[in-house]
Design an enzyme around this catalytic site. Structure first.
Site, PDB file in Angstrom:
ATOM      1  N   HIS A  45       0.829  -1.213   0.000  1.00 53.46           N
ATOM      2  CA  HIS A  45       0.000   0.000   0.000  1.00 53.46           C
ATOM      3  C   HIS A  45       0.864   1.265   0.000  1.00 53.46           C
ATOM      4  O   HIS A  45       0.436   2.313   0.481  1.00 53.46           O
ATOM      5  CB  HIS A  45      -0.970   0.004   1.188  1.00 53.46           C
ATOM      6  CG  HIS A  45      -2.069  -0.996   1.045  1.00 53.46           C
ATOM      7  ND1 HIS A  45      -3.205  -0.775   0.300  1.00 53.46           N
ATOM      8  CD2 HIS A  45      -2.200  -2.259   1.536  1.00 53.46           C
ATOM      9  CE1 HIS A  45      -3.990  -1.843   0.354  1.00 53.46           C
ATOM     10  NE2 HIS A  45      -3.398  -2.759   1.088  1.00 53.46           N
ATOM     11  N   ASP A  47       2.486   2.106  -3.073  1.00 54.11           N
ATOM     12  CA  ASP A  47       2.623   2.554  -4.462  1.00 54.11           C
ATOM     13  C   ASP A  47       1.783   3.789  -4.742  1.00 54.11           C
ATOM     14  O   ASP A  47       2.265   4.747  -5.349  1.00 54.11           O
ATOM     15  CB  ASP A  47       2.322   1.426  -5.453  1.00 54.11           C
ATOM     16  CG  ASP A  47       0.979   0.746  -5.249  1.00 54.11           C
ATOM     17  OD1 ASP A  47       0.337   0.958  -4.188  1.00 54.11           O
ATOM     18  OD2 ASP A  47       0.570  -0.020  -6.147  1.00 54.11           O
ATOM     19  N   GLY A 134      -7.768 -14.285  -7.337  1.00 50.90           N
ATOM     20  CA  GLY A 134      -8.241 -13.811  -6.045  1.00 50.90           C
ATOM     21  C   GLY A 134      -7.330 -14.124  -4.886  1.00 50.90           C
ATOM     22  O   GLY A 134      -7.722 -13.992  -3.726  1.00 50.90           O
ATOM     23  N   GLY A 136      -4.267 -12.696  -4.304  1.00 52.94           N
ATOM     24  CA  GLY A 136      -3.305 -11.639  -4.000  1.00 52.94           C
ATOM     25  C   GLY A 136      -1.991 -11.788  -4.716  1.00 52.94           C
ATOM     26  O   GLY A 136      -0.987 -11.211  -4.301  1.00 52.94           O
ATOM     27  N   SER A 139      -3.199 -11.774 -10.383  1.00 52.61           N
ATOM     28  CA  SER A 139      -3.685 -12.431 -11.587  1.00 52.61           C
ATOM     29  C   SER A 139      -4.190 -11.422 -12.609  1.00 52.61           C
ATOM     30  O   SER A 139      -4.012 -11.606 -13.814  1.00 52.61           O
ATOM     31  CB  SER A 139      -4.794 -13.425 -11.234  1.00 52.61           C
ATOM     32  OG  SER A 139      -5.869 -12.781 -10.566  1.00 52.61           O
ATOM     33  N   SER A 140      -4.812 -10.344 -12.145  1.00 45.89           N
ATOM     34  CA  SER A 140      -5.316  -9.335 -13.085  1.00 45.89           C
ATOM     35  C   SER A 140      -4.178  -8.634 -13.801  1.00 45.89           C
ATOM     36  O   SER A 140      -4.240  -8.405 -15.019  1.00 45.89           O
ATOM     37  CB  SER A 140      -6.200  -8.317 -12.356  1.00 45.89           C
ATOM     38  OG  SER A 140      -5.482  -7.662 -11.328  1.00 45.89           O
ATOM     39  N   GLU A 172      -6.993  -1.084 -15.478  1.00 47.07           N
ATOM     40  CA  GLU A 172      -7.538  -1.623 -14.230  1.00 47.07           C
ATOM     41  C   GLU A 172      -8.348  -0.574 -13.480  1.00 47.07           C
ATOM     42  O   GLU A 172      -9.415  -0.867 -12.932  1.00 47.07           O
ATOM     43  CB  GLU A 172      -6.415  -2.169 -13.360  1.00 47.07           C
ATOM     44  CG  GLU A 172      -6.913  -2.887 -12.133  1.00 47.07           C
ATOM     45  CD  GLU A 172      -5.993  -3.997 -11.661  1.00 47.07           C
ATOM     46  OE1 GLU A 172      -6.052  -4.334 -10.471  1.00 47.07           O
ATOM     47  OE2 GLU A 172      -5.225  -4.530 -12.469  1.00 47.07           O
ATOM     48  N   ASP A 184       1.766  -3.828  -9.147  1.00 48.30           N
ATOM     49  CA  ASP A 184       1.599  -5.137  -9.760  1.00 48.30           C
ATOM     50  C   ASP A 184       2.089  -5.149 -11.204  1.00 48.30           C
ATOM     51  O   ASP A 184       2.800  -6.061 -11.638  1.00 48.30           O
ATOM     52  CB  ASP A 184       0.128  -5.556  -9.710  1.00 48.30           C
ATOM     53  CG  ASP A 184      -0.400  -5.687  -8.294  1.00 48.30           C
ATOM     54  OD1 ASP A 184       0.421  -5.676  -7.354  1.00 48.30           O
ATOM     55  OD2 ASP A 184      -1.618  -5.788  -8.130  1.00 48.30           O
ATOM     56  N   TYR A 236     -10.340  -1.435  -0.222  1.00 47.79           N
ATOM     57  CA  TYR A 236      -9.109  -0.913  -0.819  1.00 47.79           C
ATOM     58  C   TYR A 236      -9.264   0.581  -1.113  1.00 47.79           C
ATOM     59  O   TYR A 236      -8.407   1.396  -0.768  1.00 47.79           O
ATOM     60  CB  TYR A 236      -8.808  -1.695  -2.104  1.00 47.79           C
ATOM     61  CG  TYR A 236      -7.464  -1.398  -2.736  1.00 47.79           C
ATOM     62  CD1 TYR A 236      -6.393  -2.268  -2.569  1.00 47.79           C
ATOM     63  CD2 TYR A 236      -7.267  -0.258  -3.500  1.00 47.79           C
ATOM     64  CE1 TYR A 236      -5.166  -2.012  -3.149  1.00 47.79           C
ATOM     65  CE2 TYR A 236      -6.041   0.017  -4.078  1.00 47.79           C
ATOM     66  CZ  TYR A 236      -5.001  -0.867  -3.906  1.00 47.79           C
ATOM     67  OH  TYR A 236      -3.786  -0.593  -4.482  1.00 47.79           O
TER      68      TYR A 236
END
Length: 394
Positions: A45, A47, A134, A136, A139-140, A172, A184, A236
């Site tokens: 957290h 970035d 899902g 963490g 994957s996205s 995203e 990511d 988030y």
């Protein structure tokens, strides 16, 4: 998986992507592109607060088989979650709000390329992955970066990894509605085998940091709690708003401008939640700097306590852990792990444990048994190795 095992797993995914493409579209793709998932060793957290992070690309991969079309149609398909989903729509109709679910991530990249001056004349795309969804492990971002690598080659954009990371983040944020930072995508595009990546989100720089895990007899275990999370959810976004509010109340552009010495004065000017968020970001940046120093001076066995302190901060100050993550961390530490912490955005997902290779099986078994005894779903515990970033496979 490391070495030949990882290469074999990627070859299986590549073959599945090629076969899936042919089955759906009746032809061979123009090429195959791959992008890895990631774990974040430390720096969570930070970035979107212009801070520091130390992620690494891992040997779990998304493969994109792609071919350009000339008729203005974009078709995407996948076997994610063992489904045979497919979406088809005009390239000109791809925009925020036009598509939802898994397809928003690859189509978001198509939209971001078009917004940057490289419209896609049409595209057939098929995706295969072994990055757990899902969990963490980004994957996205792996999907986005595999598609971005394909489009950069097919369209000849010449954007480079830093620009591609921003385009994937834009996809995203604006298409999928997840207010994530750049961590990511930066890791998935810029990863380097054998290294973590020190990323400074204020300067926009990144440099590899040797990990030397194998030489040190150590392993990284991922402990997937099976508690799925979604960055598009409110938790988030709420944490990000807390940080923005804290920075505004303190009169700074971002929390990166604060040092540990500033925290005492900040406490009197912030409400309790905003102060806790700020304290996490400031101390997490300090932990990243310390971790890099220790890795370079002493090796990976020295960073365990930093990982544990990072988890405590995420649990108590940032409040993004959950009972399953805490149990995984505590159990790993109690059975020989040198350090452990949640990894990723939180509210579920995975934790990471740094363990002697000789103790890896015992730690994994202890975590599984602890979850079953607590009545939780059986976790998936597995080692990960570093990997190179996104690129063309064939």
């Amino acid at each position: 998986m490391t070495g030949p095992a990882a290469d074999s797993a990627r070859a299986v995914l590549a073959a599945a992507a090629r076969a899936g493409f042919a089955a759906r579209y009746g032809s061979a793709p123009d090429g195959l592109w791959a992008a890895p998932g990631r774990v974040n060793l430390i720096g969570e957290h930070t970035d979107y607060n212009q801070g520091l992070a130390l992620p690494l690309a891992i040997d779990r991969t998304t493969v994109a088989a792609a071919a350009l079309r000339r008729d203005g149609t974009v078709r995407v398909s996948t076997s994610l979650r063992d489904r045979n989903d497919a979406v088809s729509l005009p390239a000109a109709g791809i925009a925020p709000g036009a598509v939802s679910g898994w397809a928003a991530y690859p189509l978001g990249v198509v939209w971001a390329f078009a917004a940057s001056g490289f419209p896609v004349p049409g595209l057939d795309l098929h995706l295969e992955t072994d990055v757990p969804l899902g969990a963490g492990l980004s994957s996205s971002a792996a999907v986005e970066c595999a598609v971005a690598a394909a489009l950069e080659d097919l369209l000849g954009s010449g954007f480079g990894s830093a620009r591609l990371a921003r385009l994937c983040q834009q996809a995203e944020n604006e298409m999928a509605g997840a207010p994530t930072g750049l961590l990511d995508q930066t890791a998935s595009l810029g990863g380097r085998r054998g290294h973590a990546l020190l990323v400074d989100f204020r300067s926009g720089t990144a440099r590899p940091v040797p990990l030397r895990l194998q030489e040190s007899g150590l392993s990284l275990l991922v402990m997937d709690t099976k508690v799925t999370h979604a960055h598009a959810g409110g938790g988030y976004a709420g944490r990000r708003r807390d940080c923005e509010r804290a920075a505004a109340l303190l009169g700074v552009g971002s929390l990166r401008e604060l040092s540990g010495e500033d925290l005492a004065g900040a406490k009197a000017r912030l409400d309790a939640p905003a102060f806790r968020r700020a304290r996490h970001v400031v101390t997490e940046n300090e932990r990243v700097e310390r971790a890099v120093h220790l890795l370079e001076a002493c090796g990976p066995g020295s960073i365990g306590p930093l990982l544990a302190r990072g988890h405590a901060s995420l649990r108590d100050d940032y409040e993004v852990s959950c009972p399953e993550l805490d149990l995984a961390v505590d159990t790993a530490l109690g059975h020989g792990a040198l350090g452990a912490r949640m990894t990723g955005g939180g509210f579920g997902g995975s934790a990471l444990a740094l363990v002697p290779r000789s103790s890896a099986a015992a730690v994994a078994n202890a975590v599984v048994n602890a979850f079953l005894a607590a009545g939780y779903a059986r976790p998936d515990v597995f080692p990960v190795a570093t990997a190179d970033g996104a690129g063309r496979l064939a």
